[in-house]
Design a protein around this motif. Structure first.
Motif, PDB file in Angstrom:
ATOM      1  N   THR A 291      71.604  75.083  65.789  1.00 38.61           N
ATOM      2  CA  THR A 291      70.234  75.576  65.902  1.00 38.61           C
ATOM      3  C   THR A 291      69.562  75.666  64.536  1.00 38.61           C
ATOM      4  N   LEU A 292      70.291  76.183  63.542  1.00 38.51           N
ATOM      5  CA  LEU A 292      69.729  76.257  62.189  1.00 38.51           C
ATOM      6  C   LEU A 292      69.491  74.863  61.619  1.00 38.51           C
ATOM      7  N   SER A 293      70.360  73.918  61.974  1.00 40.41           N
ATOM      8  CA  SER A 293      70.174  72.542  61.500  1.00 40.41           C
ATOM      9  C   SER A 293      68.869  71.957  62.025  1.00 40.41           C
ATOM     10  N   VAL A 294      68.551  72.238  63.291  1.00 45.98           N
ATOM     11  CA  VAL A 294      67.296  71.767  63.871  1.00 45.98           C
ATOM     12  C   VAL A 294      66.110  72.388  63.131  1.00 45.98           C
ATOM     13  N   CYS A 295      66.203  73.677  62.819  1.00 47.36           N
ATOM     14  CA  CYS A 295      65.123  74.343  62.078  1.00 47.36           C
ATOM     15  C   CYS A 295      64.933  73.720  60.697  1.00 47.36           C
ATOM     16  N   ILE A 296      66.046  73.433  60.026  1.00 50.24           N
ATOM     17  CA  ILE A 296      65.980  72.837  58.687  1.00 50.24           C
ATOM     18  C   ILE A 296      65.368  71.440  58.761  1.00 50.24           C
ATOM     19  N   ILE A 297      65.799  70.656  59.753  1.00 44.48           N
ATOM     20  CA  ILE A 297      65.237  69.310  59.933  1.00 44.48           C
ATOM     21  C   ILE A 297      63.725  69.394  60.131  1.00 44.48           C
ATOM     22  N   ASN A 298      63.296  70.334  60.962  1.00 45.30           N
ATOM     23  CA  ASN A 298      61.869  70.457  61.268  1.00 45.30           C
ATOM     24  C   ASN A 298      61.047  70.861  60.039  1.00 45.30           C
ATOM     25  N   LEU A 299      61.522  71.860  59.317  1.00 45.95           N
ATOM     26  CA  LEU A 299      60.709  72.437  58.251  1.00 45.95           C
ATOM     27  C   LEU A 299      60.857  71.728  56.912  1.00 45.95           C
ATOM     28  N   LEU A 300      62.031  71.171  56.637  1.00 46.33           N
ATOM     29  CA  LEU A 300      62.251  70.558  55.327  1.00 46.33           C
ATOM     30  C   LEU A 300      62.174  69.037  55.349  1.00 46.33           C
ATOM     31  N   TRP A 301      62.114  68.460  56.522  1.00 43.69           N
ATOM     32  CA  TRP A 301      62.044  67.002  56.599  1.00 43.69           C
ATOM     33  C   TRP A 301      60.828  66.545  57.397  1.00 43.69           C
ATOM     34  N   LEU A 302      60.741  66.940  58.664  1.00 47.47           N
ATOM     35  CA  LEU A 302      59.656  66.463  59.506  1.00 47.47           C
ATOM     36  C   LEU A 302      58.304  67.029  59.083  1.00 47.47           C
ATOM     37  N   LEU A 303      58.264  68.286  58.649  1.00 49.83           N
ATOM     38  CA  LEU A 303      56.996  68.875  58.202  1.00 49.83           C
ATOM     39  C   LEU A 303      56.412  68.129  56.997  1.00 49.83           C
ATOM     40  N   PRO A 304      57.191  67.848  55.944  1.00 52.95           N
ATOM     41  CA  PRO A 304      56.617  67.063  54.833  1.00 52.95           C
ATOM     42  C   PRO A 304      56.115  65.692  55.273  1.00 52.95           C
ATOM     43  N   VAL A 305      56.846  65.031  56.192  1.00 47.43           N
ATOM     44  CA  VAL A 305      56.407  63.724  56.679  1.00 47.43           C
ATOM     45  C   VAL A 305      55.074  63.857  57.415  1.00 47.43           C
ATOM     46  N   ALA A 306      54.983  64.853  58.303  1.00 45.89           N
ATOM     47  CA  ALA A 306      53.751  65.061  59.063  1.00 45.89           C
ATOM     48  C   ALA A 306      52.585  65.429  58.150  1.00 45.89           C
ATOM     49  N   LEU A 307      52.867  66.235  57.126  1.00 49.43           N
ATOM     50  CA  LEU A 307      51.817  66.612  56.174  1.00 49.43           C
ATOM     51  C   LEU A 307      51.318  65.406  55.390  1.00 49.43           C
ATOM     52  N   LEU A 308      52.239  64.598  54.898  1.00 47.84           N
ATOM     53  CA  LEU A 308      51.847  63.402  54.155  1.00 47.84           C
ATOM     54  C   LEU A 308      50.983  62.487  55.012  1.00 47.84           C
ATOM     55  N   PHE A 309      51.322  62.411  56.307  1.00 52.28           N
ATOM     56  CA  PHE A 309      50.527  61.566  57.201  1.00 52.28           C
ATOM     57  C   PHE A 309      49.141  62.148  57.427  1.00 52.28           C
ATOM     58  N   THR A 310      49.052  63.408  57.761  1.00 55.65           N
ATOM     59  CA  THR A 310      47.744  64.013  58.064  1.00 55.65           C
ATOM     60  C   THR A 310      46.849  64.066  56.827  1.00 55.65           C
ATOM     61  N   LEU A 311      47.456  64.090  55.642  1.00 50.34           N
ATOM     62  CA  LEU A 311      46.677  64.100  54.398  1.00 50.34           C
ATOM     63  C   LEU A 311      46.425  62.686  53.864  1.00 50.34           C
ATOM     64  N   ASN A 312      46.712  61.694  54.734  1.00 48.42           N
ATOM     65  CA  ASN A 312      46.416  60.285  54.425  1.00 48.42           C
ATOM     66  C   ASN A 312      47.211  59.731  53.240  1.00 48.42           C
ATOM     67  N   GLN A 313      48.409  60.252  53.022  1.00 45.96           N
ATOM     68  CA  GLN A 313      49.250  59.751  51.943  1.00 45.96           C
ATOM     69  C   GLN A 313      50.172  58.625  52.414  1.00 45.96           C
ATOM     70  N   ILE A 314      50.484  58.610  53.702  1.00 46.52           N
ATOM     71  CA  ILE A 314      51.283  57.532  54.283  1.00 46.52           C
ATOM     72  C   ILE A 314      50.659  57.150  55.621  1.00 46.52           C
ATOM     73  N   SER A 315      50.936  55.934  56.073  1.00 46.17           N
ATOM     74  CA  SER A 315      50.376  55.451  57.337  1.00 46.17           C
ATOM     75  C   SER A 315      51.180  55.973  58.512  1.00 46.17           C
ATOM     76  N   ALA A 316      50.600  55.857  59.710  1.00 47.48           N
ATOM     77  CA  ALA A 316      51.272  56.308  60.930  1.00 47.48           C
ATOM     78  C   ALA A 316      52.602  55.585  61.159  1.00 47.48           C
ATOM     79  N   PRO A 317      52.654  54.248  61.054  1.00 47.92           N
ATOM     80  CA  PRO A 317      53.938  53.562  61.271  1.00 47.92           C
ATOM     81  C   PRO A 317      55.025  54.025  60.307  1.00 47.92           C
ATOM     82  N   ILE A 318      54.675  54.212  59.048  1.00 48.74           N
ATOM     83  CA  ILE A 318      55.653  54.666  58.057  1.00 48.74           C
ATOM     84  C   ILE A 318      56.131  56.077  58.397  1.00 48.74           C
ATOM     85  N   ALA A 319      55.202  56.966  58.750  1.00 48.42           N
ATOM     86  CA  ALA A 319      55.554  58.345  59.084  1.00 48.42           C
ATOM     87  C   ALA A 319      56.486  58.400  60.291  1.00 48.42           C
TER      88      ALA A 319
END
Length: 335
Positions: A291-319
């Motif tokens: 369960t903690l691993s899922v939380c870490i994946i979400n907050l330390l990996w997927l969140l930065p990817v989603a942020l970079l995408f929404t802030l137009n730093q990376i494209s949708a396919p790359i994200a």
């Protein structure tokens, strides 16, 4: 009208539903235990002690009350209130009945698809661009299938202590950050309120769980997050992709497990313990670690990817590739 978000209002929006969720979950836990409404362990279970089931009723009730308050304050429209609340009542209702007895899979699926269809029909006229009726209908159907899948996805993934509630909470917190980062505040108050409601339940559901959310909780989380995913399109089309990046861990595990069972000609609605997270919990002999691993994946990996995408730093396919590819590889490793 959008609620003004100050430090004090954020604390209020989170702490009030948190308090009532803690209190209501505690009461429900005791009542379910006294009524012997327990989840009895079997050969496919990931728990070993009979545990009250149906605690998701607490955050469902509180969220519905919250939606009514937001509607009364005119922070959400009539159509939004209907699109978020009526389907939730339907999904929560059939889940409540199933927790107390048993509802055949075909009837549960029918209610899930009907509730998803209502959400899509009510909310999409506000968000869809002008298009031909043919493509509009196809799009509505695809959205309804997507929402119905999210409902069942959370049900499939609610198999070890705390994982579904922790997934929902970390996804919600991440989406609050993402909404604020692009100055999209329409949904933030609702998200903060829902985070408080889920947090109160998670206190009792984290390993070792004292209560399970049951079908009323897992299915309701699916339609809650799915409805908010669709509602977020009012602010930005990018947010729909961001939501699905943040839910990548659950979407990958549930979808690939279903495909694997279909290929192996296994009964897909029969209870099993072959999800990646279940295999990992057996390997590590720990619910908390997974369960903690899922939380870490979400907050330390997927969140930065989603942020970079929404802030137009990376494209949708790359994200999408960065978010999903390692999860797919992990699924293959844990098969």
């Amino acid at each position: 009208m959008t609620l003004a978000l100050t430090a004090s209002s954020i604390v209020f929006l989170y702490s009030v539903p948190l308090f009532f969720s803690l209190a209501l979950t505690y009461v429900i836990k005791n009542r379910l235990a006294n009524a012997q409404q327990l989840d009895i362990p079997n050969s496919r279970s990931s728990h070993s002690i009979p545990t009250p089931r149906g605690g998701g009723l607490s955050f469902v009730i509180i969220y519905l009350i919250g939606l009514a308050i937001f509607f009364g304050l005119e922070t959400i429209s009539t159509s939004t209130y209907i699109g978020l609340s009526i389907p939730l009542i339907m999904v929560g209702g059939i889940g409540y009945i199933d927790d107390k007895g048993h509802v055949p899979a075909k009837w549960r699926l029918l209610i899930h698809f009907l509730s998803a269809s209502i959400t899509v029909y009510v909310l999409t006229p506000l968000t869809m661009p002008d298009t031909t009726p043919y493509y509009y209908v196809i799009l509505l159907i695809l959205c309804a299938i997507y929402l119905a899948w999210l409902i069942n996805l959370f049900n499939f993934m609610d198999g070890i202590d705390g994982i579904a509630a922790a997934e929902a909470l970390t996804v919600i917190l991440a989406m609050i950050i993402i909404h604020i980062s692009i100055s999209s505040y329409d949904t933030v108050a609702i998200l903060i309120f829902l985070a408080g409601a889920v947090s109160g339940f998670l206190f009792f559901n984290i390993s070792p769980a004292k209560i399970f959310m049951g079908d009323i909780g897992s299915g309701s989380l699916g339609i809650m997050l799915g409805g908010l995913t669709l509602y977020s399109l009012l602010s930005s089309s990018k947010l729909f992709i961001a939501w699905n990046i943040m839910m990548a861990a659950f979407i990958t595990d549930a979808t690939l497990t279903l495909l694997k069972r279909l290929i192996n000609r296994e009964r897909i609605f029969e209870a099993h313990n072959s999800h990646m997270y279940q295999r990992a919990s057996r390997y590590f002999n720990s619910h908390m670690r997974v369960t903690l691993s899922v939380c870490i994946i979400n907050l330390l990996w997927l969140l930065p990817v989603a942020l970079l995408f929404t802030l137009n730093q990376i494209s949708a396919p790359i994200a999408i590739l960065v978010a999903y590819a390692p999860l797919i590889v992990s699924f293959i490793y844990w098969r």
